[in-house]
Design an enzyme around this catalytic site. Sequence first.
Site, PDB file in Angstrom:
ATOM      1  N   GLU A 230      -9.676  -1.724   5.369  1.00 14.66           N
ATOM      2  CA  GLU A 230     -10.222  -1.371   6.669  1.00 14.66           C
ATOM      3  C   GLU A 230     -11.420  -2.243   7.045  1.00 14.66           C
ATOM      4  O   GLU A 230     -12.149  -2.724   6.170  1.00 14.66           O
ATOM      5  CB  GLU A 230     -10.674   0.099   6.647  1.00 14.66           C
ATOM      6  CG  GLU A 230      -9.509   1.084   6.570  1.00 14.66           C
ATOM      7  CD  GLU A 230      -8.791   1.264   7.917  1.00 14.66           C
ATOM      8  OE1 GLU A 230      -8.890   0.386   8.793  1.00 14.66           O
ATOM      9  OE2 GLU A 230      -8.131   2.307   8.070  1.00 14.66           O
TER      10      GLU A 230
ATOM     11  N   ASP B 254       0.822  -1.213   0.000  1.00 14.77           N
ATOM     12  CA  ASP B 254       0.000   0.000   0.000  1.00 14.77           C
ATOM     13  C   ASP B 254       0.857   1.266   0.000  1.00 14.77           C
ATOM     14  O   ASP B 254       2.082   1.207   0.148  1.00 14.77           O
ATOM     15  CB  ASP B 254      -0.958  -0.007   1.207  1.00 14.77           C
ATOM     16  CG  ASP B 254      -0.261  -0.394   2.527  1.00 14.77           C
ATOM     17  OD1 ASP B 254       0.990  -0.435   2.569  1.00 14.77           O
ATOM     18  OD2 ASP B 254      -0.963  -0.651   3.505  1.00 14.77           O
TER      19      ASP B 254
ATOM     20  N   HIS C 176      -7.148  -4.516  10.402  1.00 14.05           N
ATOM     21  CA  HIS C 176      -6.944  -4.208   8.983  1.00 14.05           C
ATOM     22  C   HIS C 176      -5.642  -4.812   8.475  1.00 14.05           C
ATOM     23  O   HIS C 176      -4.674  -4.965   9.204  1.00 14.05           O
ATOM     24  CB  HIS C 176      -7.083  -2.713   8.678  1.00 14.05           C
ATOM     25  CG  HIS C 176      -5.931  -1.852   9.073  1.00 14.05           C
ATOM     26  ND1 HIS C 176      -5.992  -0.948  10.103  1.00 14.05           N
ATOM     27  CD2 HIS C 176      -4.674  -1.728   8.558  1.00 14.05           C
ATOM     28  CE1 HIS C 176      -4.825  -0.325  10.203  1.00 14.05           C
ATOM     29  NE2 HIS C 176      -4.012  -0.777   9.281  1.00 14.05           N
TER      30      HIS C 176
ATOM     31  N   ASN D   2      -7.390  -2.679  14.464  1.00 13.78           N
ATOM     32  CA  ASN D   2      -8.768  -3.087  14.182  1.00 13.78           C
ATOM     33  C   ASN D   2      -8.823  -4.285  13.229  1.00 13.78           C
ATOM     34  O   ASN D   2      -9.861  -4.582  12.654  1.00 13.78           O
ATOM     35  CB  ASN D   2      -9.557  -1.904  13.603  1.00 13.78           C
ATOM     36  CG  ASN D   2      -8.929  -1.364  12.315  1.00 13.78           C
ATOM     37  OD1 ASN D   2      -7.881  -1.841  11.873  1.00 13.78           O
ATOM     38  ND2 ASN D   2      -9.567  -0.382  11.707  1.00 13.78           N
TER      39      ASN D   2
HETATM   40  C1  GLP Z   1      -0.445   0.433   8.591  1.00 14.71           C
HETATM   41  C2  GLP Z   1      -0.099  -0.430   7.378  1.00 14.71           C
HETATM   42  C3  GLP Z   1      -0.338  -1.898   7.651  1.00 14.71           C
HETATM   43  C4  GLP Z   1       0.269  -2.297   8.988  1.00 14.71           C
HETATM   44  C5  GLP Z   1      -0.356  -1.490  10.095  1.00 14.71           C
HETATM   45  C6  GLP Z   1       0.162  -1.868  11.482  1.00 14.71           C
HETATM   46  O1  GLP Z   1      -1.767   0.794   8.658  1.00 14.71           O
HETATM   47  N1  GLP Z   1      -0.834  -0.031   6.219  1.00 14.71           N
HETATM   48  O2  GLP Z   1       0.217  -2.662   6.590  1.00 14.71           O
HETATM   49  O3  GLP Z   1       0.080  -3.676   9.208  1.00 14.71           O
HETATM   50  O4  GLP Z   1      -0.061  -0.117   9.845  1.00 14.71           O
HETATM   51  O5  GLP Z   1       1.374  -1.231  11.727  1.00 14.71           O
HETATM   52  P1  GLP Z   1       2.329  -1.489  12.954  1.00 14.71           P
HETATM   53  O6  GLP Z   1       3.168  -2.634  12.547  1.00 14.71           O
HETATM   54  O7  GLP Z   1       3.126  -0.222  13.074  1.00 14.71           O
HETATM   55  O8  GLP Z   1       1.487  -1.775  14.132  1.00 14.71           O
END
Ligand code: GLP
Length: 245
Positions: A142, A67, A137, A135
């Site tokens: 989402e 993404d 995602h 959440n």
């Molecule tokens: C973002 C990314 C996700 C990732 C999420 C959790 O929203 N788009 O791909 O899994 O953050 O991030 P973290 O690893 O910092 O908790």
Amino acid sequence: MKVIVTKSYDETCTVIAEMIRDLIARKPDAKLGLATGGTPVPIYQKLIQMNREGQIDFSQVHTVNLDEYCGIPGTHEQSYRYFMDSNLFDHINIPKANTFVANGMGDFEANAQELEQKVREGGPADFQLLGIGNNGHIAFNEASDHLISVAHVENLTESTINANARFFEKKEDVPTRAITMGMGDILAAKTVVLAATGLAKVPAIKGLIMDDVITTQNPSTLLKLHENAVVVIDKELADAVGYQG
Ligand code: GLP
């Protein structure tokens, strides 16, 4: 779906880096789907170390990232292109031309289509690395009453904006939209490996590993449909969700 419980988050990262190392040893031109966020950073550090030690050769590897935020260029410190370059690509022997992160500027819909094309180009990814949002995602798919299978532009939820605000000067700076692979793109990978750590992830991981329910309100639960999905969590998180193995 397989669940691996490690002693520590460091061990989680070693296990996953070794999976990637072994894959590339078997298939030097492997296609990897990569993720951003705090979770994969130590995995990337281990891959950099393995590359320095001659344990992995990235020269024929191709990568596609999950993404990218809409509205910030790849030169912006919080863009996912910048993240990937500074946390991994600039430190390993991968040709930059072999790496793809969606363009977050210009025509977002066209950029999402370009991402979809890259997902399909050369066939499915051999390995898709995933983190998980608080959440549930996955990438930027989402929690919602419906999910989209292909690459698309997504409106970020308040929960995601709040969680990602820590990387920006102020919450208002967090982009409100992103280009993301769809759930079908992610499930098309031959192997999908999700890493999680930290107590903020307890509700999402509970939904993922403690029952057989699939719900779009926790997008990660769609991994239950995948034959080769692996969830790697440390003991602290496993204990917090009550996972006994
Ligand atoms: C973002 C990314 C996700 C990732 C999420 C959790 O929203 N788009 O791909 O899994 O953050 O991030 P973290 O690893 O910092 O908790």
